[in-house]
Design a protein around this motif. Sequence first.
Motif, PDB file in Angstrom:
ATOM      1  N   HIS A  25      19.820 -13.012  -1.403  1.00  0.00           N
ATOM      2  CA  HIS A  25      19.637 -11.852  -0.527  1.00  0.00           C
ATOM      3  C   HIS A  25      20.335 -12.090   0.800  1.00  0.00           C
ATOM      4  CE1 HIS A  25      17.731  -8.425   1.407  1.00  0.00           C
ATOM      5  NE2 HIS A  25      17.441  -9.223   2.421  1.00  0.00           N
ATOM      6  N   GLU A  26      21.069 -11.107   1.243  1.00  0.00           N
ATOM      7  CA  GLU A  26      21.629 -11.102   2.589  1.00  0.00           C
ATOM      8  C   GLU A  26      21.135  -9.839   3.252  1.00  0.00           C
ATOM      9  OE1 GLU A  26      25.775 -11.796   3.141  1.00  0.00           O
ATOM     10  OE2 GLU A  26      25.839 -13.241   1.503  1.00  0.00           O
ATOM     11  N   GLY A  27      20.484  -9.991   4.359  1.00  0.00           N
ATOM     12  CA  GLY A  27      19.950  -8.834   5.052  1.00  0.00           C
ATOM     13  C   GLY A  27      18.791  -9.223   5.941  1.00  0.00           C
ATOM     14  N   ARG A  28      18.066  -8.213   6.361  1.00  0.00           N
ATOM     15  CA  ARG A  28      16.960  -8.428   7.288  1.00  0.00           C
ATOM     16  C   ARG A  28      15.749  -9.039   6.602  1.00  0.00           C
ATOM     17  NH1 ARG A  28      15.112  -4.181  11.278  1.00  0.00           N
ATOM     18  NH2 ARG A  28      13.662  -3.790   9.587  1.00  0.00           N
ATOM     19  N   ALA A  29      14.995  -9.768   7.406  1.00  0.00           N
ATOM     20  CA  ALA A  29      13.714 -10.305   6.959  1.00  0.00           C
ATOM     21  C   ALA A  29      12.682 -10.027   8.043  1.00  0.00           C
ATOM     22  CB  ALA A  29      13.807 -11.799   6.696  1.00  0.00           C
ATOM     23  N   VAL A  30      11.519  -9.596   7.634  1.00  0.00           N
ATOM     24  CA  VAL A  30      10.389  -9.439   8.547  1.00  0.00           C
ATOM     25  C   VAL A  30       9.507 -10.664   8.316  1.00  0.00           C
ATOM     26  CG1 VAL A  30       8.404  -8.025   9.171  1.00  0.00           C
ATOM     27  CG2 VAL A  30      10.533  -6.936   8.438  1.00  0.00           C
ATOM     28  N   VAL A  31       9.307 -11.448   9.375  1.00  0.00           N
ATOM     29  CA  VAL A  31       8.627 -12.733   9.252  1.00  0.00           C
ATOM     30  C   VAL A  31       7.226 -12.662   9.842  1.00  0.00           C
ATOM     31  CG1 VAL A  31       8.734 -15.187   9.822  1.00  0.00           C
ATOM     32  CG2 VAL A  31      10.849 -13.913   9.376  1.00  0.00           C
ATOM     33  N   PHE A  32       6.260 -13.110   9.064  1.00  0.00           N
ATOM     34  CA  PHE A  32       4.883 -13.253   9.512  1.00  0.00           C
ATOM     35  C   PHE A  32       4.615 -14.743   9.649  1.00  0.00           C
ATOM     36  CE2 PHE A  32       5.139  -9.307   7.143  1.00  0.00           C
ATOM     37  CZ  PHE A  32       4.588  -8.407   8.056  1.00  0.00           C
ATOM     38  N   GLU A  33       4.130 -15.168  10.806  1.00  0.00           N
ATOM     39  CA  GLU A  33       3.953 -16.593  11.084  1.00  0.00           C
ATOM     40  C   GLU A  33       2.850 -17.246  10.261  1.00  0.00           C
ATOM     41  OE1 GLU A  33       5.925 -18.578  12.883  1.00  0.00           O
ATOM     42  OE2 GLU A  33       7.215 -16.822  13.162  1.00  0.00           O
ATOM     43  N   ASP A  34       1.827 -16.476   9.891  1.00  0.00           N
ATOM     44  CA  ASP A  34       0.725 -17.013   9.097  1.00  0.00           C
ATOM     45  C   ASP A  34      -0.108 -15.838   8.581  1.00  0.00           C
ATOM     46  OD1 ASP A  34      -0.803 -16.184  11.330  1.00  0.00           O
ATOM     47  OD2 ASP A  34      -0.826 -18.204  12.169  1.00  0.00           O
ATOM     48  N   ALA A  36      -2.990 -14.750   9.509  1.00  0.00           N
ATOM     49  CA  ALA A  36      -3.571 -13.944  10.589  1.00  0.00           C
ATOM     50  C   ALA A  36      -2.539 -12.966  11.145  1.00  0.00           C
ATOM     51  CB  ALA A  36      -4.101 -14.854  11.696  1.00  0.00           C
ATOM     52  N   ASP A  37      -1.294 -13.411  11.293  1.00  0.00           N
ATOM     53  CA  ASP A  37      -0.226 -12.531  11.773  1.00  0.00           C
ATOM     54  C   ASP A  37       0.020 -11.399  10.770  1.00  0.00           C
ATOM     55  OD1 ASP A  37       1.890 -11.581  13.391  1.00  0.00           O
ATOM     56  OD2 ASP A  37       3.340 -12.874  12.371  1.00  0.00           O
ATOM     57  N   LEU A  38       0.007 -11.716   9.478  1.00  0.00           N
ATOM     58  CA  LEU A  38       0.153 -10.693   8.438  1.00  0.00           C
ATOM     59  C   LEU A  38      -0.961  -9.655   8.554  1.00  0.00           C
ATOM     60  CD1 LEU A  38       1.334  -9.574   5.705  1.00  0.00           C
ATOM     61  CD2 LEU A  38      -0.324 -11.076   4.599  1.00  0.00           C
ATOM     62  N   ALA A  39      -2.200 -10.119   8.634  1.00  0.00           N
ATOM     63  CA  ALA A  39      -3.338  -9.206   8.703  1.00  0.00           C
ATOM     64  C   ALA A  39      -3.276  -8.331   9.954  1.00  0.00           C
ATOM     65  CB  ALA A  39      -4.648  -9.990   8.677  1.00  0.00           C
ATOM     66  N   ALA A  40      -2.786  -8.885  11.052  1.00  0.00           N
ATOM     67  CA  ALA A  40      -2.739  -8.144  12.309  1.00  0.00           C
ATOM     68  C   ALA A  40      -1.642  -7.088  12.337  1.00  0.00           C
ATOM     69  CB  ALA A  40      -2.545  -9.116  13.472  1.00  0.00           C
ATOM     70  N   ARG A  41      -0.531  -7.330  11.634  1.00  0.00           N
ATOM     71  CA  ARG A  41       0.625  -6.439  11.779  1.00  0.00           C
ATOM     72  C   ARG A  41       0.992  -5.607  10.564  1.00  0.00           C
ATOM     73  NH1 ARG A  41       5.834  -8.665  13.305  1.00  0.00           N
ATOM     74  NH2 ARG A  41       5.421 -10.433  11.975  1.00  0.00           N
ATOM     75  N   ILE A  42       0.515  -5.926   9.369  1.00  0.00           N
ATOM     76  CA  ILE A  42       1.028  -5.286   8.160  1.00  0.00           C
ATOM     77  C   ILE A  42       0.775  -3.784   8.121  1.00  0.00           C
ATOM     78  CG2 ILE A  42      -0.986  -5.717   6.684  1.00  0.00           C
ATOM     79  CD1 ILE A  42       2.730  -5.964   5.643  1.00  0.00           C
ATOM     80  N   LEU A  47       5.474  -1.248  12.827  1.00  0.00           N
ATOM     81  CA  LEU A  47       6.162  -2.380  12.196  1.00  0.00           C
ATOM     82  C   LEU A  47       7.527  -1.920  11.706  1.00  0.00           C
ATOM     83  CD1 LEU A  47       6.019  -5.342  11.224  1.00  0.00           C
ATOM     84  CD2 LEU A  47       5.063  -4.476   9.085  1.00  0.00           C
ATOM     85  N   ASP A  48       8.568  -2.561  12.188  1.00  0.00           N
ATOM     86  CA  ASP A  48       9.941  -2.193  11.840  1.00  0.00           C
ATOM     87  C   ASP A  48      10.311  -2.842  10.505  1.00  0.00           C
ATOM     88  OD1 ASP A  48      12.564  -1.304  11.879  1.00  0.00           O
ATOM     89  OD2 ASP A  48      13.243  -2.850  13.283  1.00  0.00           O
ATOM     90  N   THR A  73      -2.660  -8.795  -1.063  1.00  0.00           N
ATOM     91  CA  THR A  73      -3.526  -7.812  -0.433  1.00  0.00           C
ATOM     92  C   THR A  73      -2.725  -6.755   0.320  1.00  0.00           C
ATOM     93  OG1 THR A  73      -3.749  -9.201   1.516  1.00  0.00           O
ATOM     94  CG2 THR A  73      -5.437  -9.420  -0.205  1.00  0.00           C
ATOM     95  N   CYS A  74      -1.412  -6.838   0.339  1.00  0.00           N
ATOM     96  CA  CYS A  74      -0.586  -5.861   1.043  1.00  0.00           C
ATOM     97  C   CYS A  74      -0.637  -4.538   0.293  1.00  0.00           C
ATOM     98  CB  CYS A  74       0.855  -6.330   1.127  1.00  0.00           C
ATOM     99  SG  CYS A  74       1.027  -7.884   1.980  1.00  0.00           S
ATOM    100  N   ARG A  75      -0.721  -3.474   1.038  1.00  0.00           N
ATOM    101  CA  ARG A  75      -0.776  -2.148   0.431  1.00  0.00           C
ATOM    102  C   ARG A  75       0.566  -1.445   0.623  1.00  0.00           C
ATOM    103  NH1 ARG A  75      -5.454  -3.031   2.974  1.00  0.00           N
ATOM    104  NH2 ARG A  75      -4.901  -1.921   4.871  1.00  0.00           N
ATOM    105  N   TYR A  76       0.961  -0.662  -0.352  1.00  0.00           N
ATOM    106  CA  TYR A  76       2.170   0.150  -0.233  1.00  0.00           C
ATOM    107  C   TYR A  76       1.853   1.381   0.589  1.00  0.00           C
ATOM    108  CZ  TYR A  76       4.022  -2.718  -3.944  1.00  0.00           C
ATOM    109  OH  TYR A  76       4.451  -3.771  -4.684  1.00  0.00           O
ATOM    110  N   ARG A  77       2.815   1.788   1.383  1.00  0.00           N
ATOM    111  CA  ARG A  77       2.630   2.994   2.201  1.00  0.00           C
ATOM    112  C   ARG A  77       3.153   4.195   1.473  1.00  0.00           C
ATOM    113  NH1 ARG A  77       4.112   0.826   8.205  1.00  0.00           N
ATOM    114  NH2 ARG A  77       2.684  -0.865   8.081  1.00  0.00           N
TER     115      ARG A  77
END
Length: 77
Positions: A25-34, A36-42, A47-48, A73-77
């Motif tokens: 893959h070449e392109g953008r990546a959205v990075v979650f540090e851990d 807790a960061d995933l739960a806070a921002r997903i 979220l870009d 546990t991520c949900r599709y929008r």
Amino acid sequence: MLWGNLAPAGALIKQSAADPALSEHEGRAVVFEDAADLAARIDDPALDVEPDDILVLKRIGPRGHRACPKRATCRYR
């Protein structure tokens, strides 16, 4: 194994959970540090993230979290 600017020391990917198209893959990546960061921002509407972006979870695995939890546990929008 993954290598690149997001994983200069390398990282593992569960091949059975990944589509073969993700092998390269070449392109953008959205990075979650851990987790807790995933739960806070997903679910943040600000979220870009685009459909072709790759989501990266850092510090999840044998060294980063006990018992290498499944993070489906991520949900599709």
